[in-house]
Design an enzyme around this catalytic site. Sequence first.
Site, PDB file in Angstrom:
ATOM      1  N   GLY A   1       0.817  -1.037  -0.363  1.00  0.00           N
ATOM      2  CA  GLY A   1      -0.276  -0.111   0.232  1.00  0.00           C
ATOM      3  C   GLY A   1       1.025   1.515   0.074  1.00  0.00           C
TER       4      GLY A   1
ATOM      5  N   ARG B   1      -3.010   8.822   2.499  1.00  0.00           N
ATOM      6  CA  ARG B   1      -3.450   9.378   3.546  1.00  0.00           C
ATOM      7  C   ARG B   1      -2.673   9.631   4.697  1.00  0.00           C
ATOM      8  NH1 ARG B   1      -8.375   6.418   5.588  1.00  0.00           N
ATOM      9  NH2 ARG B   1      -7.643   4.559   4.682  1.00  0.00           N
TER      10      ARG B   1
ATOM     11  N   ASP C   1       1.569  -2.565   8.432  1.00  0.00           N
ATOM     12  CA  ASP C   1       0.511  -1.642   9.277  1.00  0.00           C
ATOM     13  C   ASP C   1      -0.121  -1.794   9.814  1.00  0.00           C
ATOM     14  OD1 ASP C   1      -1.213  -2.593   7.543  1.00  0.00           O
ATOM     15  OD2 ASP C   1      -1.799  -0.310   6.226  1.00  0.00           O
TER      16      ASP C   1
ATOM     17  N   ALA D   1      32.916  23.825  32.880  1.00  0.00           N
ATOM     18  CA  ALA D   1      31.895  24.440  32.619  1.00  0.00           C
ATOM     19  C   ALA D   1      32.951  25.316  30.738  1.00  0.00           C
ATOM     20  CB  ALA D   1      30.977  26.064  33.423  1.00  0.00           C
TER      21      ALA D   1
HETATM   22  C1  UD1 Z   1      -8.337  -5.909   5.338  1.00  0.00           C
HETATM   23  C2  UD1 Z   1      -9.719  -7.123   4.758  1.00  0.00           C
HETATM   24  C3  UD1 Z   1     -11.101  -7.082   5.247  1.00  0.00           C
HETATM   25  C4  UD1 Z   1     -10.434  -6.528   7.412  1.00  0.00           C
HETATM   26  C5  UD1 Z   1      -9.238  -5.464   7.138  1.00  0.00           C
HETATM   27  C6  UD1 Z   1      -8.640  -5.000   8.432  1.00  0.00           C
HETATM   28  C7  UD1 Z   1      -9.171  -8.125   2.108  1.00  0.00           C
HETATM   29  C8  UD1 Z   1     -10.369  -8.832   0.958  1.00  0.00           C
HETATM   30  N1  UD1 Z   1     -10.348  -7.881   3.437  1.00  0.00           N
HETATM   31  O1  UD1 Z   1      -9.564  -5.070   4.279  1.00  0.00           O
HETATM   32  O2  UD1 Z   1     -12.086  -7.897   5.568  1.00  0.00           O
HETATM   33  O3  UD1 Z   1     -11.084  -6.570   7.574  1.00  0.00           O
HETATM   34  O4  UD1 Z   1      -8.111  -5.930   5.564  1.00  0.00           O
HETATM   35  O5  UD1 Z   1      -8.171  -4.164   8.278  1.00  0.00           O
HETATM   36  O6  UD1 Z   1      -8.548  -8.549   2.491  1.00  0.00           O
HETATM   37  N2  UD1 Z   1      -2.043  -4.491  -0.085  1.00  0.00           N
HETATM   38  C9  UD1 Z   1      -1.215  -5.014  -0.602  1.00  0.00           C
HETATM   39  N3  UD1 Z   1      -1.458  -5.134  -1.834  1.00  0.00           N
HETATM   40  C10 UD1 Z   1      -2.670  -5.264  -2.746  1.00  0.00           C
HETATM   41  C11 UD1 Z   1      -4.298  -4.659  -1.556  1.00  0.00           C
HETATM   42  C12 UD1 Z   1      -3.635  -4.439  -0.099  1.00  0.00           C
HETATM   43  O7  UD1 Z   1      -0.442  -4.855  -0.291  1.00  0.00           O
HETATM   44  O8  UD1 Z   1      -2.884  -4.959  -3.995  1.00  0.00           O
HETATM   45  C13 UD1 Z   1      -2.172  -4.457   1.833  1.00  0.00           C
HETATM   46  C14 UD1 Z   1      -1.899  -2.997   2.129  1.00  0.00           C
HETATM   47  O9  UD1 Z   1      -1.195  -2.331   2.073  1.00  0.00           O
HETATM   48  C15 UD1 Z   1      -2.549  -3.487   3.593  1.00  0.00           C
HETATM   49  C16 UD1 Z   1      -2.711  -4.053   3.890  1.00  0.00           C
HETATM   50  O10 UD1 Z   1      -2.956  -5.034   2.438  1.00  0.00           O
HETATM   51  O11 UD1 Z   1      -1.078  -3.127   4.542  1.00  0.00           O
HETATM   52  C17 UD1 Z   1      -5.081  -4.450   3.659  1.00  0.00           C
HETATM   53  O12 UD1 Z   1      -6.132  -3.230   2.527  1.00  0.00           O
HETATM   54  P1  UD1 Z   1      -6.696  -2.972   2.986  1.00  0.00           P
HETATM   55  O13 UD1 Z   1      -6.690  -2.371   1.402  1.00  0.00           O
HETATM   56  O14 UD1 Z   1      -6.686  -1.559   4.083  1.00  0.00           O
HETATM   57  O15 UD1 Z   1      -7.767  -4.006   2.584  1.00  0.00           O
HETATM   58  P2  UD1 Z   1      -9.335  -3.536   3.499  1.00  0.00           P
HETATM   59  O16 UD1 Z   1     -10.132  -3.169   2.280  1.00  0.00           O
HETATM   60  O17 UD1 Z   1      -8.572  -2.072   4.791  1.00  0.00           O
END
Ligand code: UD1
Length: 449
Positions: free
Chosen positions: A12, A16, A106, A363
């Site tokens: 990610g 933000r 994160d 000093a």
């Molecule tokens: C995800 C979960 C959700 C959970 C939530 C907790 C999925 C589909 N959903 O949702 O069930 O409740 O986290 O916070 O998994 N990332 C990548 N590559 C990508 C997408 C994401 O490395 O292509 C990483 C992001 O940097 C992050 C983590 O995976 O560290 C979660 O991604 P994020 O997009 O925040 O998932 P949520 O929609 O919050």
Amino acid sequence: MTDIAIIVLAAGKGTRMKSDLPKVLHRAAGRSLLGHVLHAARELEPREAVVVVGPDMEAVSREAQWVFPDARKAVQVERLGTGHAVSMARDALQDFSGTVLILYGDVPLVATESLRKLAGLVGAGMALLGFEAANPHGYGRLVQDASGHVVKIREELDASPAERAIRLCNSGIMAIDSALLWSLLPKLGNANAKGEYYLTDLVELAAAAGAACRLATCAEQEVAGVNDRIQLAAIESALQQTYRRRHMLNGATLVAPETVFFSADTVIGQDVVIEPNVVFGPGVEIGGGVEILAFSHIEGARVAVGARIGPYARLRPGADIGEEVHIGNFVEVKKAAIGKGAKANHLTYIGDARVGARTNVGAGTITCNYDGFEKHLTDIGENVFVGSNTAFVAPVSVGDGASIAAGSVITRNVPPDALAMTRAELELREGWAKRYRDMKAARKAERNK
Ligand code: UD1
Ligand code: MG
């Protein structure tokens, strides 16, 4: 015990955060968010560690190698979802078989104990770390069967009103048997509200393949994520509370704990007293019985038993403070070893230096360590008396037992037991000041008539 490999998702961008720095490299308590996650996982002694990063995130994999020197990186060029991100790690783990633990870079507060519990539940299937959310908005909801196993995860955007009412949520952290993981991943689709390959769909696929998904739970705060700097500050605050309690329980007195800031790796001995408003940067080790007086800032330094630091002292990287040394107000020490019982009590800079045992630094003493191009060493022996306002123009050395007269600029080596003094001759003019005053007063009176 089953072997463990970890995959940390960190692709990610962290939009933000409004930052040029990848999100997981932002720091809390002196350690990157990624570093916190990796330290928690390290206790499980994983055989392999893979970090999934975005393009141009070389710095993220380098950071991972501080904790796991053999950590590998997998680059996810397009961000197509958490399931897609995990599949990027497949090549790096092709020779591994055992339990794969999937973490978020994160989500830094996750505790080793929760990860251990999670890994212990996997068996031939998988396990999830879930939590009861005060406000489940935005999280995937965990749908359970009568036995408490998780049968599916419903993402917020894809959930029915009844599913949205569920408060048991997915932290995102999961553990799964490697063979099961690699067999199911290619089956993930992206026909959902976000058009992403959801890692969470593994649960239903596993159930269809006859593999159970068990549930471990933890407190919501433990799986709090960081998306912006307000959440980063909340993580900092939570970590500081933990560290303050830990150091107090280990026998340190914190006069005003809420004003003292530790780093994740700060080591504090027993019977240390820490006054208000003290900051510990990374790499600090404080021996037993040390007193750290108010408003001191300490980073990359070691302080031996019984020393007294501050108030208003600054110890910078490489400060090695010996037993019973006193470092007083407005004294800065950098890359310098201070011998047992030596004192520098006021207004001094000691950098790139060695100060021998029992030496007294007056000093206003300054080691002039920098010539504009390079740093040089000042080597001061034992039992030396350094008069106030001395400048040591490095490289220079002072032998044991020497004395330096106040106000001296030391540009040559001083032999043991010698006196060194650079001083313009003092001129005294008897009555001069009175004559001058009288003359000025008379002129002023003349003008004002
Ligand atoms: C995800 C979960 C959700 C959970 C939530 C907790 C999925 C589909 N959903 O949702 O069930 O409740 O986290 O916070 O998994 N990332 C990548 N590559 C990508 C997408 C994401 O490395 O292509 C990483 C992001 O940097 C992050 C983590 O995976 O560290 C979660 O991604 P994020 O997009 O925040 O998932 P949520 O929609 O919050
Ligand atoms: Mg998220």
